[in-house]
Design a protein around this motif. Structure first.
Motif, PDB file in Angstrom:
ATOM      1  N   ARG A  26     -38.635   9.741  26.830  1.00 39.33           N
ATOM      2  CA  ARG A  26     -38.985   9.932  25.516  1.00 39.33           C
ATOM      3  C   ARG A  26     -40.563  10.602  25.601  1.00 39.33           C
ATOM      4  N   THR A  27     -40.643  11.684  24.499  1.00 41.09           N
ATOM      5  CA  THR A  27     -41.920  12.509  24.633  1.00 41.09           C
ATOM      6  C   THR A  27     -42.960  11.533  24.183  1.00 41.09           C
ATOM      7  N   THR A  87     -35.727  17.960  24.333  1.00 46.14           N
ATOM      8  CA  THR A  87     -36.411  16.846  25.049  1.00 46.14           C
ATOM      9  C   THR A  87     -37.354  17.649  25.994  1.00 46.14           C
ATOM     10  N   ASN A 110     -41.366  18.022  26.394  1.00 45.67           N
ATOM     11  CA  ASN A 110     -41.985  17.530  27.497  1.00 45.67           C
ATOM     12  C   ASN A 110     -42.868  18.452  28.413  1.00 45.67           C
TER      13      ASN A 110
END
Length: 349
Positions: free
Chosen positions: A82-83, A118, A122
């Motif tokens: 998860r960012t 994602t 990221n």
């Protein structure tokens, strides 16, 4: 100058037999050999599909890394974590991207879109990116808008070949790759069924990464008219793999995609002509004179490539010599580690 301490976060067992894990294990060993104090973080093996609890464990482990240590983060984690959790990591992040997760085979459209977003988000948090090939770099600059100067190519190394060549008779077609749909072993088995009129034997070596797919491959071989000549060896000891490389006349991998393909380097240094597919990084990794590349998902074209080499020993030997010549120019693993070492030591902060 004393090499800078760093950390390397890898999910699961680093001894897992896939190209990505072999690359990262050898890189970790190489960096330690160069004098880097390397902290090895073992993250949950379930990435890129962790549970909520496993996601929390991974984020907590990364948050705990000393901010003085650059953190190399494996792509299975980097592309799925998860960012908002990654943004809390204080250590400077070096993403290790073999190929973007969104390019994996067999994904649903929503899953592919989620992984792409994602990875995109990221990558905004990574201070630098290590990739194994120019192909992966081109994807990150072209599709993910990562600046060229933030990406370094660290080509996988190769080890010297083992036993001297002792080609088996009839000719042995060797395929090495995890038993996963992306590797295209099903296409290879279909192609071999079209070569019943020729004399050959085949062995498929690979860690059964996907148990369901491995079982499907075994059933496909059982039903094949040439099944008695095809052995699905699964995972084998290193000494057995070296023996098979020494006995092989052709290396064949009907892959659907490769971000690099360490096995191609292994085939080249052993002087094996290659039959594979014109996808991903394969055209950059397999020199034209050393192999035949055909379209992916085409068992007929793959069979034609194998047939050409089986019926023409002169062509086969010429490609073997070209493979050996190309293999001599491949780096060793110390060279790969030196590239990553320069990235670690050159990172600011």
């Amino acid at each position: 100058m004393t090499p800078r301490p760093a950390a390397f976060a890898i999910p699961g067992d680093i001894a897992t037999l896939t190209g990505g894990y072999i690359y990262e294990r050898r890189l970790l060993e190489g960096l330690r050999g160069l004098g880097h104090n390397m902290q090895h973080l073992i993250l949950p093996a379930s990435f890129p599909d962790p549970t909520s609890d496993e996601m929390g464990q991974a984020v907590a482990a990364l948050e705990a890394v000393d901010p003085a240590r650059p953190l190399i983060l494996d792509g299975l984690v980097f592309g799925a974590i998860r960012t908002e959790g990654l943004a809390r990591v204080r250590a400077p992040i070096i993403a290790m991207i073999h190929h973007p997760l969104a390019l994996e085979s067999g994904l649903s459209a929503p899953r592919r879109a989620y992984l792409f977003q994602t990875e995109w988000d990221n990558l905004r948090l990574a201070r630098h990116v290590l990739v194994p090939s120019p192909h992966t770099k081109a994807i990150l600059t072209g599709r993910y808008d990562v600046p060229d100067d933030r990406i370094t190519i660290a080509t996988p190394g190769v080890d010297p070949p083992g036993p001297a060549r002792e080609r088996a008779a009839p000719p042995l077609i060797l395929s090495v790759g995890i038993l996963h749909p992306r590797k295209g072993h099903d296409i290879l088995i279909d192609a071999l069924a079209q070569l019943a009129d020729l004399d050959w034997q085949a062995v498929i070596v690979g860690n059964p990464w996907d148990a369901t797919h491995a079982a499907a491959l075994a059933g496909q071989i059982d039903r094949s008219p040439v099944g008695a000549r095809v052995r699905l060896a699964g995972r084998v000891p290193t000494c057995e793999l070296e023996r098979l490389y020494a006995q092989a006349s052709i290396f064949a991998l009907a892959t659907r995609y490769e971000g690099y393909g360490i096995v191609f380097g292994e085939a080249l240094v052993r002087g094996l002509p290659i039959v594979s597919c014109r996808v991903g990084a394969v055209p950059d990794t397999v020199p034209p004179g050393a192999g035949l590349l055909v379209p992916p998902e085409d068992a007929g074209a793959f069979a034609d490539g194998l047939r050409k080499l089986l019926i023409d020993p002169t062509m086969r030997e010429g490609m073997a010599l070209a493979a050996l010549a190309a293999g001599r120019h491949l780096p060793d693993w110390t060279g790969t580690a030196l590239i990553a070492s320069r990235v670690i030591d050159g990172l600011q902060g």
